[in-house]
Scaffold this active site. Structure first.
Site, PDB file in Angstrom:
ATOM      1  N   GLY A 218       0.815  -1.208   0.000  1.00 47.26           N
ATOM      2  CA  GLY A 218       0.000   0.000   0.000  1.00 47.26           C
ATOM      3  C   GLY A 218       0.849   1.258   0.000  1.00 47.26           C
ATOM      4  O   GLY A 218       1.968   1.282  -0.532  1.00 47.26           O
ATOM      5  N   SER A 219       0.337   2.297   0.627  1.00 47.03           N
ATOM      6  CA  SER A 219       0.961   3.617   0.527  1.00 47.03           C
ATOM      7  C   SER A 219       2.298   3.744   1.237  1.00 47.03           C
ATOM      8  O   SER A 219       2.992   4.743   1.063  1.00 47.03           O
ATOM      9  CB  SER A 219       0.000   4.691   1.041  1.00 47.03           C
ATOM     10  OG  SER A 219      -1.118   4.804   0.170  1.00 47.03           O
ATOM     11  N   THR A 220       2.697   2.740   2.045  1.00 52.63           N
ATOM     12  CA  THR A 220       4.036   2.817   2.631  1.00 52.63           C
ATOM     13  C   THR A 220       5.096   2.805   1.529  1.00 52.63           C
ATOM     14  O   THR A 220       6.190   3.338   1.706  1.00 52.63           O
ATOM     15  CB  THR A 220       4.299   1.648   3.607  1.00 52.63           C
ATOM     16  OG1 THR A 220       4.089   0.409   2.929  1.00 52.63           O
ATOM     17  CG2 THR A 220       3.382   1.737   4.818  1.00 52.63           C
TER      18      THR A 220
END
Length: 485
Positions: A218-220
């Site tokens: 995801g956005s990590t």
């Protein structure tokens, strides 16, 4: 008469020759097969004749051999801390070992060539040879805080914490876990029954989610995309402006890329820092398309993604940015979706590399190994793994990740009196299923002592799962334990 004797002698010589050939064949060629044969009970008894060395971490004994007083099965393995450390220690079973018990088996059971001098001394002094002791880098307070915080509400997931400057692993937790004690008894039937129960459990307690499975990050992963962008032009910085449409039209497809929940990202043009703080998807998708697959993939490889197989000393599943497809797929991969797959350990290494001014240290679990008398055999030697980004890019990313905690999606990770840097992530899985919740972080930002990655698995974080809501508070408790807060 003489010819008869000659024939008998020749026949005897031939039989002795065949006998010697068979002995050598059995000892040289078939030795391993015979040793491993389940009907060979001698090996079974021999395994429990050896006093294996201890596995320790700080002041904690994680595994030790206990004298049973039995003439048949002299020593049995015990794990005083049970489930908390099981994904690290593994277990010593009647016919197999797992995890650290396997990775350092020859040292723990005393057969390693490194213990030759110790064995020679023991032989001369008529002492019973013991295995070497393995001391780990794990910080017990951090390990126990992570286990308690992640396991308290029945969540499934994993956490890895690393010391950025050395690569020492301070915590490695996988939930659900298991009790290794029933798997280490000197009773095959009981052990097989206990193992089969765990193997059949749908929650997979035997799986070390920290290193044995990959997940969409995801956005990590946006910190990697941001790193590639900053590395492409050293004039870029946190206040540089980028396009941030509400939806990004993707080339050669009717699909588009929205922001999380379909929300707008500012007024359509925002700073890089704002894009990371609010975890907007569209700016990062456009950045990746403009940079191209090679630039983003090369940056990922500089963080250790898709490179040589890693051991810590247990083997680690390979993380991968994904294959080159089209620009639409690249945009999705750049925000941690599509074919993008990471282990929690790999995401912890990314956070640690940014914290350590761009240098990723090779992660390791063994602090030192000593023989039964305390003589050191092997000590930790921190090793640089990769230089992922320049110091200048690292400083810019550090500033932006601090802003994520202070002004953005990771407010739940704030620690009074400590500057915390972080990045949240919410990774979509299959349609109709809850997302994975992620958080990567390091602190204190000005002199990092700990960097970590936390992943809460789909289905255990709830309908409102997000990195900021679900994962960040758990990570905060671990950082506080490391920092003594």
């Amino acid at each position: 008469m003489n010819s008869t004797l000659k024939r008998v002698a020749l026949a005897c010589l031939l039989m002795f020759g065949l006998l010697m050939l068979n002995v050598n064949y059995l000892q040289g060629v078939r030795a391993d097969d015979l040793r491993a044969d389940s009907r060979n009970v001698r090996n079974f008894y021999d395994r429990y004749e050896v006093e294996r060395g201890r596995i320790t971490a700080g002041d904690k004994v994680l595994a030790e051999s206990v004298d049973t007083g039995s003439n048949t099965f002299r020593f049995e393995r015990r794990y005083p801390e049970g489930k908390v450390y099981a994904p690290i220690t593994g277990f010593f079973a009647p016919e197999s070992e797992r995890d650290m018990e396997l990775a350092k088996n020859s040292l723990l059971n005393g057969t390693s060539a490194d213990l030759l001098i110790r064995r020679s001394i023991d032989l001369f002094t008529a002492k019973k040879t013991k295995g070497a002791n393995v001391d780990l880098t794990i910080n017990p307070k951090a390990q126990e805080a992570a286990y308690k915080a992640l396991g308290a509400s029945g969540k499934k997931g994993a956490l890895v914490a690393i010391e950025p400057k050395t690569g020492a692993i301070l915590a490695m937790v996988s939930i659900p876990s298991y009790d290794p004690n029933p798997l280490s008894r000197a009773n095959k039937a009981e052990v097989n029954k206990a193992y089969n129960k765990l193997a059949d459990d749908k929650d997979q307690p035997l799986l070390n989610r920290a290193i044995e499975r990959t997940y969409p990050p995801g956005s990590t992963f946006k910190v990697v995309t941001m790193a590639a962008y900053l590395e492409s032009d050293d004039t870029l910085g946190p206040q540089s402006q980028v396009d941030a449409p509400q939806r990004l039209d993707l080339p050669n497809t009717t699909a588009d890329l929205p922001n999380y929940g379909g929300a707008a990202c500012g007024s359509g043009r925002v700073t890089l820092s704002f894009a990371l703080e609010r975890s907007c998807n569209t700016p990062f998708g456009k950045i990746a398309i403009d940079l191209g697959y090679d630039a983003v993939n090369d940056q990922a490889r500089k963080f250790g993604i898709g490179g040589d197989a890693l051991t810590i000393p247990m083997p680690v599943a390979a993380s991968d940015f994904g294959p080159e497809e089209d620009k639409a797929a690249l945009a999705q991969a750049s925000i941690g979706q599509r074919s993008n797959q990471m282990t929690p350990l790999q995401m912890a290494m990314i956070a640690a590399g940014i914290a350590n001014n761009g240098v990723v240290m090779k992660p390791y679990l063994v602090n030192k190994i000593a023989d039964a008398e305390g003589g050191e055999i092997e000590g930790a030697d921190p090793e640089e793994f990769t230089t992922a980004i320049s110091e200048d890019t690292a400083r810019k990313l550090q500033e932006m990740m601090v802003n994520v905690v202070n002004n953005g999606t990771a407010g739940a990770a704030k620690i009074p009196g400590v500057t915390v840097a972080g990045k949240t992530g919410t990774a979509e899985t299959a349609e109709g299923r809850d997302p994975h919740a992620w958080f990567i972080s390091f602190a204190p930002a000005e002199d990092p002592k700990v960097a970590l990655a936390l992943m809460v698995e789909s289905g255990s974080a709830g309908d409102d799962a997000s990195g900021g809501h679900t994962a960040a508070p758990i990570a905060k408790s671990v950082m506080e334990a490391v920092l003594g807060r």
